[in-house]
Design a protein around this motif. Sequence first.
Motif, PDB file in Angstrom:
ATOM      1  N   MET A   1      -1.622 -37.888   8.875  1.00 58.08           N
ATOM      2  CA  MET A   1      -1.022 -37.269  10.065  1.00 58.08           C
ATOM      3  C   MET A   1       0.320 -37.925  10.360  1.00 58.08           C
ATOM      4  O   MET A   1       0.425 -39.152  10.380  1.00 58.08           O
ATOM      5  CB  MET A   1      -1.964 -37.419  11.264  1.00 58.08           C
ATOM      6  N   ASN A   2       1.360 -37.094  10.600  1.00 58.75           N
ATOM      7  CA  ASN A   2       2.715 -37.600  10.777  1.00 58.75           C
ATOM      8  C   ASN A   2       3.153 -37.689  12.234  1.00 58.75           C
ATOM      9  O   ASN A   2       4.299 -38.065  12.500  1.00 58.75           O
ATOM     10  CB  ASN A   2       3.700 -36.691  10.029  1.00 58.75           C
ATOM     11  N   ILE A   3       2.285 -37.358  13.192  1.00 57.35           N
ATOM     12  CA  ILE A   3       2.733 -37.300  14.587  1.00 57.35           C
ATOM     13  C   ILE A   3       3.293 -38.639  15.042  1.00 57.35           C
ATOM     14  O   ILE A   3       4.399 -38.724  15.573  1.00 57.35           O
ATOM     15  CB  ILE A   3       1.577 -36.860  15.514  1.00 57.35           C
ATOM     16  N   GLY A   4       2.537 -39.711  14.837  1.00 55.63           N
ATOM     17  CA  GLY A   4       2.983 -41.024  15.283  1.00 55.63           C
ATOM     18  C   GLY A   4       4.273 -41.443  14.611  1.00 55.63           C
ATOM     19  O   GLY A   4       5.201 -41.972  15.253  1.00 55.63           O
ATOM     20  N   LYS A   5       4.355 -41.224  13.305  1.00 60.09           N
ATOM     21  CA  LYS A   5       5.556 -41.556  12.542  1.00 60.09           C
ATOM     22  C   LYS A   5       6.749 -40.752  13.042  1.00 60.09           C
ATOM     23  O   LYS A   5       7.868 -41.278  13.168  1.00 60.09           O
ATOM     24  CB  LYS A   5       5.302 -41.289  11.056  1.00 60.09           C
ATOM     25  N   ASN A   6       6.519 -39.479  13.349  1.00 59.90           N
ATOM     26  CA  ASN A   6       7.597 -38.626  13.844  1.00 59.90           C
ATOM     27  C   ASN A   6       8.062 -39.056  15.231  1.00 59.90           C
ATOM     28  O   ASN A   6       9.259 -39.038  15.524  1.00 59.90           O
ATOM     29  CB  ASN A   6       7.143 -37.165  13.874  1.00 59.90           C
ATOM     30  N   ILE A   7       7.123 -39.431  16.101  1.00 62.71           N
ATOM     31  CA  ILE A   7       7.501 -39.883  17.446  1.00 62.71           C
ATOM     32  C   ILE A   7       8.383 -41.123  17.351  1.00 62.71           C
ATOM     33  O   ILE A   7       9.418 -41.228  18.008  1.00 62.71           O
ATOM     34  CB  ILE A   7       6.245 -40.170  18.293  1.00 62.71           C
ATOM     35  N   SER A   8       7.967 -42.066  16.501  1.00 64.90           N
ATOM     36  CA  SER A   8       8.749 -43.292  16.330  1.00 64.90           C
ATOM     37  C   SER A   8      10.137 -42.985  15.772  1.00 64.90           C
ATOM     38  O   SER A   8      11.153 -43.517  16.258  1.00 64.90           O
ATOM     39  CB  SER A   8       8.002 -44.251  15.399  1.00 64.90           C
ATOM     40  N   PHE A   9      10.190 -42.113  14.769  1.00 66.23           N
ATOM     41  CA  PHE A   9      11.468 -41.769  14.143  1.00 66.23           C
ATOM     42  C   PHE A   9      12.402 -41.083  15.134  1.00 66.23           C
ATOM     43  O   PHE A   9      13.583 -41.453  15.259  1.00 66.23           O
ATOM     44  CB  PHE A   9      11.223 -40.869  12.928  1.00 66.23           C
ATOM     45  N   LEU A  10      11.896 -40.085  15.869  1.00 64.86           N
ATOM     46  CA  LEU A  10      12.734 -39.342  16.807  1.00 64.86           C
ATOM     47  C   LEU A  10      13.158 -40.207  17.986  1.00 64.86           C
ATOM     48  O   LEU A  10      14.274 -40.072  18.491  1.00 64.86           O
ATOM     49  CB  LEU A  10      11.987 -38.101  17.293  1.00 64.86           C
ATOM     50  N   ARG A  11      12.287 -41.087  18.429  1.00 65.78           N
ATOM     51  CA  ARG A  11      12.634 -42.003  19.524  1.00 65.78           C
ATOM     52  C   ARG A  11      13.804 -42.898  19.112  1.00 65.78           C
ATOM     53  O   ARG A  11      14.771 -43.071  19.864  1.00 65.78           O
ATOM     54  CB  ARG A  11      11.419 -42.855  19.906  1.00 65.78           C
ATOM     55  N   LYS A  12      13.727 -43.453  17.899  1.00 72.47           N
ATOM     56  CA  LYS A  12      14.795 -44.326  17.419  1.00 72.47           C
ATOM     57  C   LYS A  12      16.073 -43.538  17.164  1.00 72.47           C
ATOM     58  O   LYS A  12      17.186 -44.038  17.388  1.00 72.47           O
ATOM     59  CB  LYS A  12      14.349 -45.035  16.145  1.00 72.47           C
ATOM     60  N   GLN A  13      15.934 -42.300  16.711  1.00 74.05           N
ATOM     61  CA  GLN A  13      17.103 -41.447  16.493  1.00 74.05           C
ATOM     62  C   GLN A  13      17.825 -41.176  17.802  1.00 74.05           C
ATOM     63  O   GLN A  13      19.050 -41.069  17.845  1.00 74.05           O
ATOM     64  CB  GLN A  13      16.680 -40.141  15.829  1.00 74.05           C
TER      65      GLN A  13
END
Length: 245
Positions: A1-13
């Motif tokens: 599942m990529n939700i957590g990874k995506n949240i972290s990535f978009l937050r840092k972006q």
Amino acid sequence: MNIGKNISFLRKQKKLTQEQLADRMNVTRQTISRWESNEVVPELDRLVEMCEIFTCKLDSLVREDLSDQSEIYSEIRLKRIAPFKMASYVIISPEPENDAVKHMEKWAESCGLKKVCPDVKLIGWDFPYVSQEQQNRFGLHGYVAACVIPDDFTTECPGAAFSENKEADYAVITIKEPFIQPFERIPNAYKLIMEYLQANNFKEKRQENIIGCFEYEYKKDDITYMDVFIHVDAVTKADAFSILG
């Protein structure tokens, strides 16, 4: 599942700390941490709220691995393009992009434009007025290639049509090495911009004397890049252009 990874990535972006995102969403920093570690899956209303903050689609946030795109695509930015004059050529053929670009490169040499502008800017876009029969039966497609020309440049050399693109606002994304996977990377760039425009309540509509979308290919440090531009017709948010610099 990529939700957590995506949240972290978009937050840092977005250059947000966990604490800053937590404040915007009225949750604790620990909640953000648990989401990003996939310890807890956010509720649907929280996912929708994050999509608004990150300006992304819910399906992309939940299903895709958005971090993989960071090495290929730049952040989308808004840019106001000054009016410019151009000489263009349209062709319908089995390989219209190559044919149109080669024609305009030869035209730029023969008319003297290359002498005036050694680094003449060449842009291009799909020509949509091709019938289904031409596409399906004969494998034909259309493309327009255009040289951006100086305001005072004149020539009697045939083989190109002259026009002017009015000042307009564009959403722009840069693709790194677009031709490694051209049928995936280039269409996906258009998809990313359109998702961005839709998420931000932009309205895109073709206008007279404004190119709806175009591409600009160039090299930097032996790496090929392509900028994709999509015209923004109207903006419903008053501060939408605050990121222009």
